[in-house]
Design a protein around this motif. Sequence first.
Motif, mmCIF file in Angstrom:
data_model
loop_
_atom_site.group_PDB
_atom_site.id
_atom_site.type_symbol
_atom_site.label_atom_id
_atom_site.label_comp_id
_atom_site.label_asym_id
_atom_site.label_seq_id
_atom_site.Cartn_x
_atom_site.Cartn_y
_atom_site.Cartn_z
ATOM 1 N N LEU A 46 0.849 -1.189 0.000
ATOM 2 C CA LEU A 46 0.000 0.000 0.000
ATOM 3 C C LEU A 46 0.885 1.238 0.000
ATOM 4 N N LEU A 47 0.599 2.183 -0.891
ATOM 5 C CA LEU A 47 1.306 3.454 -0.967
ATOM 6 C C LEU A 47 0.367 4.526 -0.433
ATOM 7 N N LEU A 48 0.812 5.271 0.564
ATOM 8 C CA LEU A 48 -0.093 6.111 1.340
ATOM 9 C C LEU A 48 -0.007 7.579 0.948
ATOM 10 N N ALA A 49 -1.160 8.133 0.569
ATOM 11 C CA ALA A 49 -1.254 9.521 0.120
ATOM 12 C C ALA A 49 -1.941 10.377 1.181
ATOM 13 N N GLU A 50 -1.770 11.678 1.062
ATOM 14 C CA GLU A 50 -2.423 12.641 1.943
ATOM 15 C C GLU A 50 -3.733 13.110 1.304
ATOM 16 N N GLY A 51 -4.437 13.946 2.018
ATOM 17 C CA GLY A 51 -5.659 14.522 1.479
ATOM 18 C C GLY A 51 -6.610 14.908 2.589
ATOM 19 N N GLU A 52 -7.307 16.017 2.417
ATOM 20 C CA GLU A 52 -8.204 16.543 3.443
ATOM 21 C C GLU A 52 -9.380 15.609 3.684
ATOM 22 N N SER A 53 -9.690 15.394 4.962
ATOM 23 C CA SER A 53 -10.833 14.570 5.369
ATOM 24 C C SER A 53 -10.787 13.175 4.758
ATOM 25 N N ALA A 54 -9.585 12.637 4.653
ATOM 26 C CA ALA A 54 -9.346 11.266 4.168
ATOM 27 C C ALA A 54 -9.734 11.067 2.708
ATOM 28 N N ARG A 55 -9.675 12.139 1.912
ATOM 29 C CA ARG A 55 -9.927 12.037 0.474
ATOM 30 C C ARG A 55 -8.655 12.391 -0.285
ATOM 31 N N VAL A 56 -8.323 11.571 -1.265
ATOM 32 C CA VAL A 56 -7.153 11.844 -2.098
ATOM 33 C C VAL A 56 -7.554 12.732 -3.268
ATOM 34 N N ILE B 38 -10.101 4.378 -3.457
ATOM 35 C CA ILE B 38 -10.706 5.522 -2.788
ATOM 36 C C ILE B 38 -11.914 5.046 -1.981
ATOM 37 N N THR B 39 -12.330 5.830 -1.003
ATOM 38 C CA THR B 39 -13.425 5.447 -0.117
ATOM 39 C C THR B 39 -14.558 6.459 -0.239
ATOM 40 N N GLN B 40 -15.770 5.944 -0.521
ATOM 41 C CA GLN B 40 -16.943 6.792 -0.745
ATOM 42 C C GLN B 40 -18.094 6.294 0.127
ATOM 43 N N ALA B 41 -18.460 6.982 1.189
ATOM 44 C CA ALA B 41 -17.901 8.186 1.773
ATOM 45 C C ALA B 41 -16.616 7.847 2.526
ATOM 46 N N SER B 42 -15.778 8.868 2.755
ATOM 47 C CA SER B 42 -14.454 8.639 3.316
ATOM 48 C C SER B 42 -14.525 8.237 4.780
ATOM 49 N N GLU B 43 -13.374 7.881 5.324
ATOM 50 C CA GLU B 43 -13.290 7.472 6.722
ATOM 51 C C GLU B 43 -13.685 8.585 7.681
ATOM 52 N N GLU C 150 -3.415 15.352 -7.267
ATOM 53 C CA GLU C 150 -2.146 15.956 -6.839
ATOM 54 C C GLU C 150 -1.502 15.164 -5.702
ATOM 55 N N THR C 151 -2.311 14.742 -4.714
ATOM 56 C CA THR C 151 -1.715 13.986 -3.599
ATOM 57 C C THR C 151 -1.308 12.586 -4.047
ATOM 58 N N LEU C 152 -2.025 12.029 -5.022
ATOM 59 C CA LEU C 152 -1.603 10.746 -5.581
ATOM 60 C C LEU C 152 -0.301 10.889 -6.362
ATOM 61 N N ALA C 153 -0.215 11.942 -7.160
ATOM 62 C CA ALA C 153 1.011 12.159 -7.943
ATOM 63 C C ALA C 153 2.223 12.342 -7.034
ATOM 64 N N ALA C 154 2.013 12.948 -5.870
ATOM 65 C CA ALA C 154 3.133 13.198 -4.959
ATOM 66 C C ALA C 154 3.788 11.905 -4.486
ATOM 67 N N ILE C 155 3.007 10.824 -4.365
ATOM 68 C CA ILE C 155 3.611 9.562 -3.931
ATOM 69 C C ILE C 155 3.995 8.655 -5.098
ATOM 70 N N LEU C 156 3.379 8.880 -6.262
ATOM 71 C CA LEU C 156 3.656 7.998 -7.402
ATOM 72 C C LEU C 156 4.772 8.515 -8.303
ATOM 73 N N ASP C 157 4.896 9.829 -8.431
ATOM 74 C CA ASP C 157 5.900 10.388 -9.334
ATOM 75 C C ASP C 157 7.330 9.979 -8.985
ATOM 76 N N PRO C 158 7.691 9.870 -7.692
ATOM 77 C CA PRO C 158 9.082 9.490 -7.391
ATOM 78 C C PRO C 158 9.427 8.028 -7.693
ATOM 79 N N ILE C 159 8.445 7.208 -8.013
ATOM 80 C CA ILE C 159 8.714 5.787 -8.253
ATOM 81 C C ILE C 159 9.310 5.603 -9.642
ATOM 82 N N ARG C 160 10.488 5.019 -9.692
ATOM 83 C CA ARG C 160 11.152 4.758 -10.972
ATOM 84 C C ARG C 160 10.512 3.558 -11.657
#
Length: 331
Positions: free
Chosen positions: A101-111, A137-142, A114-124
Amino acid sequence: MQFTSDNAAAVHPAVWKAMMAADAADAPYDGDDLSRRLDGAFSALFGRECAVLWVATGTAANCLGLAALVSPHGAVACHREAHIEMDEAGAPGFYLHGAKLLLAEGESARVTPETLAAILDPIRDDVHQVQPHAVSITQASEYGCVYRPADLAAIAAFARGRKLGLHMDGARFANAVAFLGCSPAEAAGDIDVLSFGFVKNGGMSAEAIVFFDVEAARTIRYRRKRAGHLQSKGRFMAAQILAMLEDDVWLANARAANAAAARIAAADPARLLHPVEANEVFLSCTANEREALRAQGFAFYDWGPDAARLVTAWDARDDHVEALARAIAAL
């Protein structure tokens, strides 16, 4: 007065009635008439062809759904507070045979893209690093917050652009649909797999994995058996789900739970830690204040040192909701 979890709620009478009606001889496993009706029922609900499997728990629904999208050497991008990360005891790693699992940030537990790209872009793109295969993603969020259709479209475009599968944890999908006032298809967006929750919303022991890629369900039928979730009397699982879909019981129940949460939230809006858009209320609340609420008979979970989580259910009693609202307002 119970506000710990919607899992603590009663089973809806329509579900009991349907299970009693299903208590007659039929084909075992998922060969019964009720199980065979699920594909058509959900295809009508979403306006597109679906293949649907029942399982007993939301954890199994999430993990088997993800297993259709992710190889053991791959990874799933999700919010750092997603249920698959925080509350499933490592089940994704178990069901996905070690996928990460690759963990992203986001307000109120929503990605967001941009927050997905922040964790995926550095992966070679080489064999020395785990490669992302899907987004969850979780609908509705946690935190009880809902993705709007435009949010879902942006995330889907991001996932498609990177050739990633898209899974939705819909343990409280009904609450999201009720809040948005839109169709189930609009509340889901362009996803591959949906874990459609029923247990929190009046069901007893059945959840649905909805595959919008019908072919993906073929392999998961075998994996469901291997995981111990192919129940021999599957008609009782299907009966629960169909009973909730009939006459939109699932949606009426979610609306009732959401309305109860909104009433509690209105008692003291300044205390709210997150917008109340489904059936969860997160309040700023000291230890002494929480003790005062419990002394009046209210059950709920602490959420860190200075917060409380209150969850309403389809069968929340009006007098209990009103009593809690008054108690919060009086703190």
